[in-house]
Design a protein around this motif. Structure first.
Motif, mmCIF file in Angstrom:
data_model
loop_
_atom_site.group_PDB
_atom_site.id
_atom_site.type_symbol
_atom_site.label_atom_id
_atom_site.label_comp_id
_atom_site.label_asym_id
_atom_site.label_seq_id
_atom_site.Cartn_x
_atom_site.Cartn_y
_atom_site.Cartn_z
ATOM 1 N N VAL A 3 -5.082 -5.376 -2.018
ATOM 2 C CA VAL A 3 -3.684 -5.757 -1.798
ATOM 3 C C VAL A 3 -3.220 -5.186 -0.463
ATOM 4 O O VAL A 3 -3.513 -4.038 -0.131
ATOM 5 C CB VAL A 3 -2.789 -5.238 -2.942
ATOM 6 C CG1 VAL A 3 -1.337 -5.574 -2.689
ATOM 7 C CG2 VAL A 3 -3.249 -5.805 -4.271
ATOM 8 N N ALA B 2 3.545 -9.460 1.191
ATOM 9 C CA ALA B 2 2.539 -8.813 0.346
ATOM 10 C C ALA B 2 1.505 -9.864 -0.028
ATOM 11 O O ALA B 2 1.847 -11.009 -0.335
ATOM 12 C CB ALA B 2 3.176 -8.222 -0.904
ATOM 13 N N SER C 77 3.987 -5.991 -3.694
ATOM 14 C CA SER C 77 2.550 -5.910 -3.982
ATOM 15 C C SER C 77 2.291 -6.089 -5.475
ATOM 16 O O SER C 77 1.348 -6.784 -5.871
ATOM 17 C CB SER C 77 1.989 -4.563 -3.522
ATOM 18 O OG SER C 77 2.073 -4.449 -2.121
ATOM 19 N N ALA D 273 0.320 -5.071 2.226
ATOM 20 C CA ALA D 273 1.752 -5.339 2.373
ATOM 21 C C ALA D 273 2.225 -4.739 3.679
ATOM 22 O O ALA D 273 1.721 -3.704 4.128
ATOM 23 C CB ALA D 273 2.538 -4.753 1.207
#
Length: 168
Positions: A142, A157, A41, A144
């Motif tokens: 973000v 990610a 990430s 992941a």
């Protein structure tokens, strides 16, 4: 009678020991998985926040809003510029971190704009196929996780790219 009790006691001890080891292995795996997701990430976020990458993606967004003639030529040129910008980092990432793909998808429909691992493949949507991409676009954050894609299962990610245009 003594032998039976001794054997039974040994089997119970072995069973408890195996259970404890399995729990330790599971906990270690979860720790490594979470750290890998955090590392990936971070890497995706660094790339997404690179000023040159953001500028090139901003060009693509601005051009698509204007709907000029020659859009495909413009997109090809931008793909080449992005490739040139990302190539040094991409080579290092492959060699040092064994990462297999680096891809750029465009909101809102999660269409592939550039795949550094397969530059001739673009324009397809991964919406509904790659949950991390879909969630990154939907949540503007973000994402992941371990997921199954069209060709392989992998830890992935995804970081959104934000610019002055307030879109991902």
């Amino acid at each position: 009678l003594f032998v039976f009790i001794s054997i039974n006691s040994s089997k119970q001890s072995l069973s408890v020991s195996i259970e404890e080891q399995a729990q330790q292995i599971t906990q270690s795996y979860q720790t490594v998985l979470e750290q890998s997701k955090a590392d990936m990430s971070l890497l995706a976020t660094v790339i997404a926040n690179d000023p040159n990458v953001k500028s090139l993606i901003r060009e693509r967004v601005n051009n698509s809003q204007q709907k000029e003639n020659g859009t495909e030529i413009f997109n090809d040129l931008l793909r080449q510029k992005l490739t040139n910008q990302l190539k040094p980092a991409w080579q290092m990432i492959q060699e040092q971190y064994y990462i297999k793909t680096l891809q750029i998808f465009l909101a809102p429909d999660a269409k592939a704009f550039l795949r550094l691992d397969l530059p001739s493949v673009y324009g397809d949507s991964v919406d509904g196929v790659r949950e991390t991409v879909t969630n990154a676009i939907t949540n503007a954050d973000v994402q992941a996780g371990y997921e199954v894609g069209r060709t392989l299962a992998a830890l992935r990610a995804v970081a959104p790219v934000f610019g002055d245009y307030n879109e991902t």
